[in-house]
Enzyme design. Structure first.
Site, PDB file in Angstrom:
ATOM      1  N   GLU A  11      88.824  34.591  33.769  1.00  0.00           N
ATOM      2  CA  GLU A  11      88.159  34.575  32.454  1.00  0.00           C
ATOM      3  C   GLU A  11      86.772  35.221  32.552  1.00  0.00           C
ATOM      4  O   GLU A  11      85.809  34.718  32.023  1.00  0.00           O
ATOM      5  CB  GLU A  11      88.042  33.131  31.945  1.00  0.00           C
ATOM      6  CG  GLU A  11      89.334  32.341  31.970  1.00  0.00           C
ATOM      7  CD  GLU A  11      90.437  32.924  31.093  1.00  0.00           C
ATOM      8  OE1 GLU A  11      90.178  33.913  30.378  1.00  0.00           O
ATOM      9  OE2 GLU A  11      91.558  32.408  31.138  1.00  0.00           O
ATOM     10  N   PHE A  24      88.174  22.065  29.423  1.00  0.00           N
ATOM     11  CA  PHE A  24      88.875  22.085  28.134  1.00  0.00           C
ATOM     12  C   PHE A  24      89.455  23.481  27.903  1.00  0.00           C
ATOM     13  O   PHE A  24      88.747  24.481  27.981  1.00  0.00           O
ATOM     14  CB  PHE A  24      87.895  21.748  27.006  1.00  0.00           C
ATOM     15  CG  PHE A  24      88.527  21.769  25.638  1.00  0.00           C
ATOM     16  CD1 PHE A  24      89.426  20.785  25.244  1.00  0.00           C
ATOM     17  CD2 PHE A  24      88.224  22.785  24.734  1.00  0.00           C
ATOM     18  CE1 PHE A  24      90.015  20.801  23.980  1.00  0.00           C
ATOM     19  CE2 PHE A  24      88.802  22.814  23.459  1.00  0.00           C
ATOM     20  CZ  PHE A  24      89.701  21.816  23.093  1.00  0.00           C
ATOM     21  N   GLY A  25      90.744  23.530  27.597  1.00  0.00           N
ATOM     22  CA  GLY A  25      91.417  24.800  27.289  1.00  0.00           C
ATOM     23  C   GLY A  25      91.783  24.843  25.821  1.00  0.00           C
ATOM     24  O   GLY A  25      92.369  23.899  25.286  1.00  0.00           O
ATOM     25  N   TYR A  26      91.457  25.969  25.174  1.00  0.00           N
ATOM     26  CA  TYR A  26      91.770  26.114  23.742  1.00  0.00           C
ATOM     27  C   TYR A  26      92.489  27.424  23.459  1.00  0.00           C
ATOM     28  O   TYR A  26      92.828  27.706  22.311  1.00  0.00           O
ATOM     29  CB  TYR A  26      90.465  26.053  22.913  1.00  0.00           C
ATOM     30  CG  TYR A  26      89.478  27.153  23.292  1.00  0.00           C
ATOM     31  CD1 TYR A  26      88.596  26.971  24.350  1.00  0.00           C
ATOM     32  CD2 TYR A  26      89.470  28.371  22.618  1.00  0.00           C
ATOM     33  CE1 TYR A  26      87.721  27.978  24.731  1.00  0.00           C
ATOM     34  CE2 TYR A  26      88.596  29.387  22.994  1.00  0.00           C
ATOM     35  CZ  TYR A  26      87.730  29.181  24.043  1.00  0.00           C
ATOM     36  OH  TYR A  26      86.869  30.186  24.421  1.00  0.00           O
ATOM     37  N   GLY A  27      92.700  28.219  24.504  1.00  0.00           N
ATOM     38  CA  GLY A  27      93.377  29.519  24.340  1.00  0.00           C
ATOM     39  C   GLY A  27      94.492  29.618  25.357  1.00  0.00           C
ATOM     40  O   GLY A  27      95.361  28.739  25.431  1.00  0.00           O
ATOM     41  N   SER A  28      94.439  30.668  26.170  1.00  0.00           N
ATOM     42  CA  SER A  28      95.529  30.862  27.136  1.00  0.00           C
ATOM     43  C   SER A  28      95.596  29.727  28.160  1.00  0.00           C
ATOM     44  O   SER A  28      96.648  29.505  28.768  1.00  0.00           O
ATOM     45  CB  SER A  28      95.375  32.205  27.849  1.00  0.00           C
ATOM     46  OG  SER A  28      94.184  32.220  28.598  1.00  0.00           O
TER      47      SER A  28
HETATM   48  C1  BEZ Z   1      90.758  28.711  27.069  1.00  0.00           C
HETATM   49  O1  BEZ Z   1      91.971  28.705  26.945  1.00  0.00           O
HETATM   50  O2  BEZ Z   1      90.106  27.681  27.044  1.00  0.00           O
HETATM   51  C2  BEZ Z   1      90.057  29.974  27.300  1.00  0.00           C
HETATM   52  C3  BEZ Z   1      90.053  30.906  26.318  1.00  0.00           C
HETATM   53  C4  BEZ Z   1      89.387  32.090  26.537  1.00  0.00           C
HETATM   54  C5  BEZ Z   1      88.754  32.314  27.749  1.00  0.00           C
HETATM   55  C6  BEZ Z   1      88.749  31.347  28.697  1.00  0.00           C
HETATM   56  C7  BEZ Z   1      89.403  30.163  28.482  1.00  0.00           C
END
Ligand code: BEZ
Length: 193
Positions: free
Chosen positions: A99, A24-28
């Site tokens: 990450e 699951f991605g929630y940021g970059s």
């Molecule tokens: C993400 O997009 O899920 C994510 C955000 C911060 C660190 C690693 C992954």
């Protein structure tokens, strides 16, 4: 806990390289897709909120002048929208290095738009990691994001790309959108426009 979590993540989850895994991605990870995937689809997780509470000294800032990037904060009843990717587990060798600054992979239930769920891995940088900055008044956070720059580019670009990607997904995230507005307003007032 060491801030470099790449080795910790590799040791915590021993999966065959070709095992299919949901991420699951929630940021970059929503907008910077520099890894192979089998399929991707919008998804959400429950009980977590996205916050710009993690320091970045390796991507959007440098040691001594960290930027701020998102992590997830335990928040019963909350929903966080993002994108789920089905990947081969071997892809984590790349992602764990990308990450590595304080993020551990945790299993969570991923919820898809059709109502189905699947277990997947999510990178979360918890309050125990040395890079965790936690909350701060919004003008301070906006100022930090506006000035920080690191090897992956400026922190402002990270925020603006994330906000645009969330809008495109149809996700409302008041924390991200308020910070975006504060950084853009700050830029307008600094440039006198
Ligand atoms: C993400 O997009 O899920 C994510 C955000 C911060 C660190 C690693 C992954």
């Amino acid at each position: 806990m060491s801030v470099d979590t790449a080795a910790l993540n590799a040791a915590r989850h021993r999966l065959a390289d070709d095992a299919p895994v949901w991420l699951f991605g929630y940021g970059s990870l929503i907008y910077k897709v520099d890894f192979p995937f089998v399929q991707r689809t919008p998804a959400a997780i429950y009980g977590w909120e996205r916050r710009f509470w993690q320091g970045s000294e390796d991507h959007r800032g440098v040691p001594g002048a960290p930027g701020r990037v998102v992590t997830l904060i335990d928040s019963p009843g909350s929903r966080c929208g993002g994108i789920a990717y089905q990947i081969a587990a071997g892809v984590f060798r790349h992602l764990d290095v990308r990450e590595k600054h304080g993020y551990l992979r945790l299993w969570q239930a991923l919820h898809f738009a059709d109502g189905s769920t699947v277990d997947g891995l999510v990178y979360i940088a918890g309050p125990e990691n040395p890079g965790f900055l936690g909350p701060a008044p919004e003008p301070e956070v906006a100022a930090q994001v506006a000035r920080a720059v690191g090897p992956s580019g400026d922190n402002r670009g990270y925020l603006l790309q994330l906000a645009a990607a969330l809008r495109e997904l149809g996700e409302r995230d008041e924390h991200v959108f308020a910070l975006e507005a504060a950084v853009l307003e700050r830029q307008r007032s600094v440039s006198g426009g």
